[in-house]
Design a protein around this motif. Structure first.
Motif, PDB file in Angstrom:
ATOM      1  N   ILE A 537      20.338  10.990 -14.382  1.00 48.30           N
ATOM      2  CA  ILE A 537      19.943   9.587 -14.570  1.00 48.30           C
ATOM      3  C   ILE A 537      20.861   8.656 -13.789  1.00 48.30           C
ATOM      4  O   ILE A 537      20.412   7.792 -13.026  1.00 48.30           O
ATOM      5  CB  ILE A 537      19.947   9.200 -16.065  1.00 48.30           C
ATOM      6  CG1 ILE A 537      18.832   9.955 -16.792  1.00 48.30           C
ATOM      7  CG2 ILE A 537      19.788   7.691 -16.246  1.00 48.30           C
ATOM      8  CD1 ILE A 537      18.768   9.674 -18.282  1.00 48.30           C
ATOM      9  N   LEU A 538      22.167   8.887 -13.949  1.00 48.24           N
ATOM     10  CA  LEU A 538      23.138   8.049 -13.251  1.00 48.24           C
ATOM     11  C   LEU A 538      22.936   8.108 -11.740  1.00 48.24           C
ATOM     12  O   LEU A 538      22.921   7.083 -11.054  1.00 48.24           O
ATOM     13  CB  LEU A 538      24.540   8.546 -13.563  1.00 48.24           C
ATOM     14  CG  LEU A 538      25.427   7.614 -14.388  1.00 48.24           C
ATOM     15  CD1 LEU A 538      26.708   8.327 -14.775  1.00 48.24           C
ATOM     16  CD2 LEU A 538      25.749   6.357 -13.590  1.00 48.24           C
ATOM     17  N   ALA A 539      22.749   9.346 -11.255  1.00 45.46           N
ATOM     18  CA  ALA A 539      22.605   9.548  -9.813  1.00 45.46           C
ATOM     19  C   ALA A 539      21.400   8.793  -9.293  1.00 45.46           C
ATOM     20  O   ALA A 539      21.473   8.088  -8.284  1.00 45.46           O
ATOM     21  CB  ALA A 539      22.483  11.037  -9.514  1.00 45.46           C
ATOM     22  N   ILE A 540      20.285   8.917  -9.998  1.00 47.28           N
ATOM     23  CA  ILE A 540      19.056   8.296  -9.502  1.00 47.28           C
ATOM     24  C   ILE A 540      19.132   6.778  -9.616  1.00 47.28           C
ATOM     25  O   ILE A 540      18.746   6.044  -8.697  1.00 47.28           O
ATOM     26  CB  ILE A 540      17.832   8.881 -10.217  1.00 47.28           C
ATOM     27  CG1 ILE A 540      17.662  10.336  -9.756  1.00 47.28           C
ATOM     28  CG2 ILE A 540      16.576   8.069  -9.921  1.00 47.28           C
ATOM     29  CD1 ILE A 540      16.625  11.112 -10.489  1.00 47.28           C
ATOM     30  N   LYS A 541      19.676   6.308 -10.716  1.00 47.58           N
ATOM     31  CA  LYS A 541      19.787   4.847 -10.867  1.00 47.58           C
ATOM     32  C   LYS A 541      20.650   4.239  -9.769  1.00 47.58           C
ATOM     33  O   LYS A 541      20.309   3.198  -9.202  1.00 47.58           O
ATOM     34  CB  LYS A 541      20.369   4.503 -12.244  1.00 47.58           C
ATOM     35  CG  LYS A 541      19.319   4.525 -13.355  1.00 47.58           C
ATOM     36  CD  LYS A 541      19.911   4.018 -14.653  1.00 47.58           C
ATOM     37  CE  LYS A 541      18.824   3.857 -15.714  1.00 47.58           C
ATOM     38  NZ  LYS A 541      19.428   3.660 -17.053  1.00 47.58           N
ATOM     39  N   SER A 542      21.777   4.895  -9.479  1.00 44.53           N
ATOM     40  CA  SER A 542      22.642   4.291  -8.468  1.00 44.53           C
ATOM     41  C   SER A 542      22.006   4.361  -7.087  1.00 44.53           C
ATOM     42  O   SER A 542      22.222   3.481  -6.260  1.00 44.53           O
ATOM     43  CB  SER A 542      24.038   4.916  -8.480  1.00 44.53           C
ATOM     44  OG  SER A 542      23.962   6.295  -8.265  1.00 44.53           O
ATOM     45  N   ALA A 543      21.175   5.389  -6.847  1.00 47.05           N
ATOM     46  CA  ALA A 543      20.474   5.456  -5.560  1.00 47.05           C
ATOM     47  C   ALA A 543      19.412   4.369  -5.478  1.00 47.05           C
ATOM     48  O   ALA A 543      19.266   3.701  -4.448  1.00 47.05           O
ATOM     49  CB  ALA A 543      19.841   6.828  -5.375  1.00 47.05           C
ATOM     50  N   LEU A 544      18.691   4.155  -6.585  1.00 51.01           N
ATOM     51  CA  LEU A 544      17.638   3.139  -6.608  1.00 51.01           C
ATOM     52  C   LEU A 544      18.212   1.762  -6.316  1.00 51.01           C
ATOM     53  O   LEU A 544      17.591   0.943  -5.639  1.00 51.01           O
ATOM     54  CB  LEU A 544      16.933   3.135  -7.967  1.00 51.01           C
ATOM     55  CG  LEU A 544      15.945   4.273  -8.223  1.00 51.01           C
ATOM     56  CD1 LEU A 544      15.482   4.261  -9.672  1.00 51.01           C
ATOM     57  CD2 LEU A 544      14.754   4.197  -7.285  1.00 51.01           C
ATOM     58  N   ASP A 545      19.407   1.514  -6.847  1.00 53.84           N
ATOM     59  CA  ASP A 545      20.062   0.233  -6.605  1.00 53.84           C
ATOM     60  C   ASP A 545      20.241  -0.017  -5.114  1.00 53.84           C
ATOM     61  O   ASP A 545      20.135  -1.141  -4.646  1.00 53.84           O
ATOM     62  CB  ASP A 545      21.431   0.196  -7.292  1.00 53.84           C
ATOM     63  CG  ASP A 545      21.285  -0.083  -8.782  1.00 53.84           C
ATOM     64  OD1 ASP A 545      20.173  -0.503  -9.182  1.00 53.84           O
ATOM     65  OD2 ASP A 545      22.258   0.117  -9.518  1.00 53.84           O
ATOM     66  N   ILE A 546      20.537   1.067  -4.379  1.00 46.92           N
ATOM     67  CA  ILE A 546      20.823   0.905  -2.956  1.00 46.92           C
ATOM     68  C   ILE A 546      19.549   0.675  -2.143  1.00 46.92           C
ATOM     69  O   ILE A 546      19.437  -0.290  -1.406  1.00 46.92           O
ATOM     70  CB  ILE A 546      21.588   2.132  -2.403  1.00 46.92           C
ATOM     71  CG1 ILE A 546      22.923   2.280  -3.144  1.00 46.92           C
ATOM     72  CG2 ILE A 546      21.836   2.004  -0.901  1.00 46.92           C
ATOM     73  CD1 ILE A 546      23.650   3.574  -2.857  1.00 46.92           C
ATOM     74  N   ASP A 547      18.578   1.565  -2.294  1.00 47.25           N
ATOM     75  CA  ASP A 547      17.420   1.442  -1.408  1.00 47.25           C
ATOM     76  C   ASP A 547      16.085   1.734  -2.091  1.00 47.25           C
ATOM     77  O   ASP A 547      15.106   2.061  -1.423  1.00 47.25           O
ATOM     78  CB  ASP A 547      17.598   2.340  -0.174  1.00 47.25           C
ATOM     79  CG  ASP A 547      17.845   3.785  -0.568  1.00 47.25           C
ATOM     80  OD1 ASP A 547      17.606   4.125  -1.747  1.00 47.25           O
ATOM     81  OD2 ASP A 547      18.283   4.568   0.287  1.00 47.25           O
ATOM     82  N   GLY A 548      16.066   1.657  -3.418  1.00 47.82           N
ATOM     83  CA  GLY A 548      14.828   1.939  -4.133  1.00 47.82           C
ATOM     84  C   GLY A 548      13.682   1.058  -3.691  1.00 47.82           C
ATOM     85  O   GLY A 548      12.592   1.530  -3.369  1.00 47.82           O
ATOM     86  N   SER A 549      13.946  -0.240  -3.614  1.00 44.07           N
ATOM     87  CA  SER A 549      12.849  -1.156  -3.295  1.00 44.07           C
ATOM     88  C   SER A 549      12.451  -1.059  -1.832  1.00 44.07           C
ATOM     89  O   SER A 549      11.319  -1.356  -1.456  1.00 44.07           O
ATOM     90  CB  SER A 549      13.278  -2.592  -3.633  1.00 44.07           C
ATOM     91  OG  SER A 549      14.515  -2.872  -3.038  1.00 44.07           O
ATOM     92  N   GLU A 550      13.386  -0.584  -1.015  1.00 43.84           N
ATOM     93  CA  GLU A 550      13.112  -0.483   0.414  1.00 43.84           C
ATOM     94  C   GLU A 550      12.207   0.721   0.716  1.00 43.84           C
ATOM     95  O   GLU A 550      11.315   0.644   1.554  1.00 43.84           O
ATOM     96  CB  GLU A 550      14.462  -0.331   1.140  1.00 43.84           C
ATOM     97  CG  GLU A 550      14.407  -0.291   2.643  1.00 43.84           C
ATOM     98  CD  GLU A 550      15.780   0.077   3.200  1.00 43.84           C
ATOM     99  OE1 GLU A 550      15.814   0.780   4.208  1.00 43.84           O
ATOM    100  OE2 GLU A 550      16.813  -0.337   2.605  1.00 43.84           O
ATOM    101  N   LEU A 551      12.448   1.807   0.000  1.00 45.92           N
ATOM    102  CA  LEU A 551      11.752   3.056   0.341  1.00 45.92           C
ATOM    103  C   LEU A 551      10.558   3.362  -0.558  1.00 45.92           C
ATOM    104  O   LEU A 551       9.790   4.265  -0.260  1.00 45.92           O
ATOM    105  CB  LEU A 551      12.730   4.229   0.292  1.00 45.92           C
ATOM    106  CG  LEU A 551      13.861   4.235   1.322  1.00 45.92           C
ATOM    107  CD1 LEU A 551      14.833   5.385   1.054  1.00 45.92           C
ATOM    108  CD2 LEU A 551      13.310   4.368   2.741  1.00 45.92           C
ATOM    109  N   LEU A 552      10.409   2.645  -1.666  1.00 49.93           N
ATOM    110  CA  LEU A 552       9.359   3.004  -2.622  1.00 49.93           C
ATOM    111  C   LEU A 552       8.429   1.836  -2.904  1.00 49.93           C
ATOM    112  O   LEU A 552       8.869   0.684  -2.935  1.00 49.93           O
ATOM    113  CB  LEU A 552       9.987   3.449  -3.948  1.00 49.93           C
ATOM    114  CG  LEU A 552      10.826   4.736  -3.920  1.00 49.93           C
ATOM    115  CD1 LEU A 552      11.615   4.865  -5.201  1.00 49.93           C
ATOM    116  CD2 LEU A 552       9.931   5.942  -3.712  1.00 49.93           C
ATOM    117  N   SER A 553       7.151   2.163  -3.149  1.00 51.38           N
ATOM    118  CA  SER A 553       6.222   1.120  -3.562  1.00 51.38           C
ATOM    119  C   SER A 553       6.501   0.790  -5.023  1.00 51.38           C
ATOM    120  O   SER A 553       7.195   1.532  -5.710  1.00 51.38           O
ATOM    121  CB  SER A 553       4.787   1.636  -3.416  1.00 51.38           C
ATOM    122  OG  SER A 553       4.545   2.605  -4.422  1.00 51.38           O
TER     123      SER A 553
END
Lengths: 615, 171
Positions: A537-553
């Motif tokens: 969970i931690l890993a994915i959340k911190s990744a989403l913070d970086i580029d989640g909105s950029e790479l995902l719809s």
């Protein structure tokens, strides 16, 4: 930089749940643990201030202890078990390894008869590691989160795998197996050099190893390795004890002989800092026998042993196609290199001042601790260790010949695939034999695994195509996949390690090793699943913070959020399987995202955005 | 599903697709890939990422080793041009070279028997020179787009490499 990786923060919020990353030197004679504390490597000391823990495992009917044998009857003690890990019954060299009990080797796996049960060298080694783990965790009041374990550079796949299995058995998470000479070079900071050639001269209690390393911009290559597995500090003690006995003309029974041997060891150590020593055998209960031994005497007595190590070193150097003047550094490793004449002889012979300012008993563990710290993410230091595979990997072909699949000295990780075809109509299975070594004939190489590819769809001879994929990971450990390419069917492969144990064996051993097994294992699995779940969970959340909105719809982001919520809910419960399933579905939902991140990073490198760093 | 490996080895390292390559650039790109994707950097990552990291670094290592090695690079260049060199089936049809091969083999066995280190050194040097010329010939043929001739040169290269390895091993 890792993609979805989180760095373990140096300080844990919970003071009772400290986490440590350690380096472990699992030695033939002694083992030790090191870790980075306040930015510097430290050797772990137990309550009694011991740093070197004898690699001796003692079984009695009631218990298992590690260290000096207890003074009790009915005890079976194993020393130097490292000589046997990952080996088969035919590999027992009676000069090198004295077995304290009966043993046999069904299916090549060595098993010792210890009272009413059978134990393998993997389990015995695991006891040593468990002991080190317990000392570390009780002394530091926390848990070992991950470890780097050192192995000799010449260890083959089976020996490496067995070492890793031993760690797994006692619940240690192995981040990396590190070659001992490489660890020594890291300890001396040689990885910072651009290009150099290094000799590591390692004289321990019972073994002598020499390795030549090449360091090229962070790429460590073992160019050659050699040694004598029956030459070490103990041989110096034996020669000195024999000399004293002859000089004083005394007869000794076995017990007294052993005492004199231990006394000789002490004398040897005194002579490291003193020119001469007065010997009085009163110390071991023999009256009126005195003698003065000078360092010069000692050096004369043991001269041939030192010369032998130099001959071996010279041979290994020539194996690597180098000469003396090509060497940039020589590192001394192992307690026996404290003897002043070793340093002198090495210096004269190779015309170079050897590096010896780090305690030679500790240097390998220190290097391992530095690597463990870097891998933990706690360090800002960038060290890239690119190892090579020490021996070629091949498979048996017609006529007992070896076809090399991955040549020695290939940088790892590496993979290779080959296609094979059936030679009979309707053939449904294929037998594969994997070997490791440099010789052309199968029987001259070491057998690693035999397996059968099953379920090949029935076709005419030569029509079915089976693709074998060999993958070697960063530790030098092999895994194999088989696919029938005309139908795309992934066929089942049963890999049976020739000298090792299977995953189900490990699970069984784990169960056997814990009293109260059922309950304990259940709790342990639940705890492990919870830790894993939180980490993901931690890993994915911190990744989403970086580029989640950029790479995902938006839709994809929502899907991931739902999966996270689901996992969070399951983590509050106490059902292990629910948690594991929730982790799996979260990871599945994230697959596309992970791939996009990976590709976007590859693109960044290909666009050269990172190149500036190296100019 | 896996990472996009559609780029060829030269494109991967942003190099021109030719025999002569910029080794400094290769080295730098190689290290920047490794620094980012080596499995050591993924010890705390999910299993799927670990697997991807293993795949990426294995691919990068394979690409790097191929471009660093003249023989492997030559074969790869032809492969890109649609000339698949099948290791098992490559026989040498040129009778002249076949004769030369047999002579060199015989010579090498005789030299190993005499245990004369000077003769040995000279012979090894001779083989190395032949290999070097052969590599140069390959490059010329390749650049002239004479791929059949270039393929022949690869077979010759293979022979010189094998005799060189044998000599070094048996010495």
């Amino acid at each position: 930089m890792a993609l979805l990786q989180i760095s373990e923060p140096g300080k844990s919020q919970d003071p009772h749940n400290k986490k440590f990353y350690v380096g472990i030197d699992l030695g033939t004679t002694n083992s030790l643990v090191a870790l980075i504390q306040n930015g510097a490597p430290n050797i772990l000391k137990d309550k009694n201030n011991n740093e070197l823990f004898p690699s001796v495992v003692n079984y009695s009917k009631a218990s298992v202890t590690v260290g000096k044998p207890l003074d009790i009857e009915d005890q079976i003690s194993f020393s130097s078990i490292k000589r046997l890990i990952g080996k088969g019954i035919n590999d027992i060299d009676k000069d090198e390894f004295y077995s304290p009990c009966k043993y046999h080797g069904d299916d090549n796996i060595l098993k010792f008869e210890v009272f009413d049960k059978l134990v393998t060298p993997i389990e015995i080694s695991s006891e040593i590691l468990r002991h080190l783990k317990n000392i570390t965790e009780s002394t530091l009041d926390g848990n070992i989160e991950g470890c780097v374990i050192t192995v000799p550079a010449y260890f083959d796949d089976a020996q490496r795998q067995a070492t890793k299995d031993a760690a797994k058995l006692c619940g240690l998470n192995t981040l990396r197996l590190l070659n001992e000479p490489t660890a020594a070079a890291i300890a001396y900071g040689l990885d910072n050099k651009e290009v150099s050639k290094v000799m590591v001269y390692d004289l321990g209690g019972g073994t002598f190893d020499v390795s030549i390393l090449s360091l090229d911009n962070g790429v460590f290559k073992v160019l050659a390795t050699g040694g004598d597995s029956a030459l070490g500090g103990d041989d110096f003690d034996t020669l000195l004890a024999d000399y004293i006995q002859n000089k004083l003309k005394i007869d000794l029974d076995i017990k007294k002989k052993y005492e004199l041997f231990m006394y000789a060891k002490e004398i040897k150590e005194i002579l490291t800092d003193n020119e001469s020593v007065n010997i009085n055998l009163d110390k071991i209960g023999i009256k009126d026998k005195e003698l003065i031994i000078s360092r010069v005497d000692f050096e004369k007595i043991t001269d041939r042993l030192v010369k032998r190590t130099l001959e071996i070193s010279e041979g290994v150097l020539s194996d690597s196609n180098l000469s003396t003047q090509d060497l940039d550094e020589i590192i001394l490793v192992g307690g026996s290199t404290r003897m002043p004449n070793i340093k002198n002889f090495v210096k004269i012979f190779f015309n170079k001042e050897p590096l010896s300012n780090i305690n030679p008993d500790n240097v390998v563990a220190v290097g391992a601790s530095i690597q463990a710290n870097i891998m933990s993410g706690n360090s800002s230091e960038e060290l890239l260790l690119l190892d090579v595979i020490p021996l070629s990997l091949g498979i048996e072909t017609m006529g007992e010949l070896v076809e090399v699949i991955i040549p020695r000295n290939s940088t790892i990780p590496t993979s290779s695939s080959k296609e094979y075809t059936t030679f009979k109509d309707g053939q449904s299975a294929m037998s594969i034999h994997v070997v490791q070594g440099e010789r052309d004939i199968v029987s001259d190489c070491r057998s690693l695994a035999k397996f059968t590819v099953n379920d090949i769809p029935p076709m005419l001879a030569g029509a079915a195509r089976v693709r074998l994929e060999f993958q070697i990971d960063a530790n030098g450990i092999l895994s194999i996949n088989a696919t029938e390419t005309t139908t795309g069917k992934v066929t089942s492969v049963e890999v049976k390690p020739s000298y090792g144990i299977t995953d189900s064996d490990i699970e069984k051993m784990l169960k056997d090793s814990i009293d109260n097994a059922e309950e304990d294992i259940k709790n342990r699995h639940l705890k492990e699943a919870a830790v894993e779940g939180n980490r993901v969970i931690l890993a994915i959340k911190s990744a989403l913070d970086i580029d989640g909105s950029e790479l995902l719809s938006e839709e994809e982001q929502n899907e991931i959020s739902h999966a996270i919520e689901n996992l969070e809910k399951k983590l509050k419960g106490s059902n292990k399987d629910n948690i594991i399933n929730a982790i799996k579905s979260l990871e599945n939902v994230c697959e596309t995202y992970v791939e996009r991140r990976m590709n976007s990073n590859i693109q960044k490198i290909m666009k050269g955005t990172d190149i500036k760093e190296y100019n | 599903m896996s990472v996009d490996f559609s780029k060829n080895y030269f494109e991967l390292f942003e190099l021109e697709c030719s025999f002569q390559i910029d080794f400094d650039k290769l080295e730098k790109r190689y290290l920047s890939f490794q620094k980012k994707f080596h499995p050591d950097k993924f010890v705390n990552a999910t299993d799927y990422e670990k697997r991807l990291s293993l795949q990426v670094t294995s691919y990068v290592n394979e690409a790097y080793e191929t471009l660093k090695n003249d023989y492997l690079k030559s074969m790869y260049l032809l492969k890109i041009k649609g000339y698949e060199m099948d290791n098992q089936n490559s026989t040498i049809s040129d009778p002249e070279f076949l004769m030369q091969q047999m002579q060199l083999r015989e010579e090498s066995e005789e030299i190993l028997l005499t245990e004369d280190s000077k003769l040995f050194k000279n012979f090894l040097l001779n083989i190395k020179n032949l290999k070097k010329n052969c590599i140069e010939d390959f490059e010329r043929k390749y650049n002239e787009l004479m791929f059949d001739d270039a393929a022949k040169k690869i077979n010759e290269m293979k022979f010189y490499i094998s005799i060189e390895n044998d000599l070094k091993r048996k010495k």
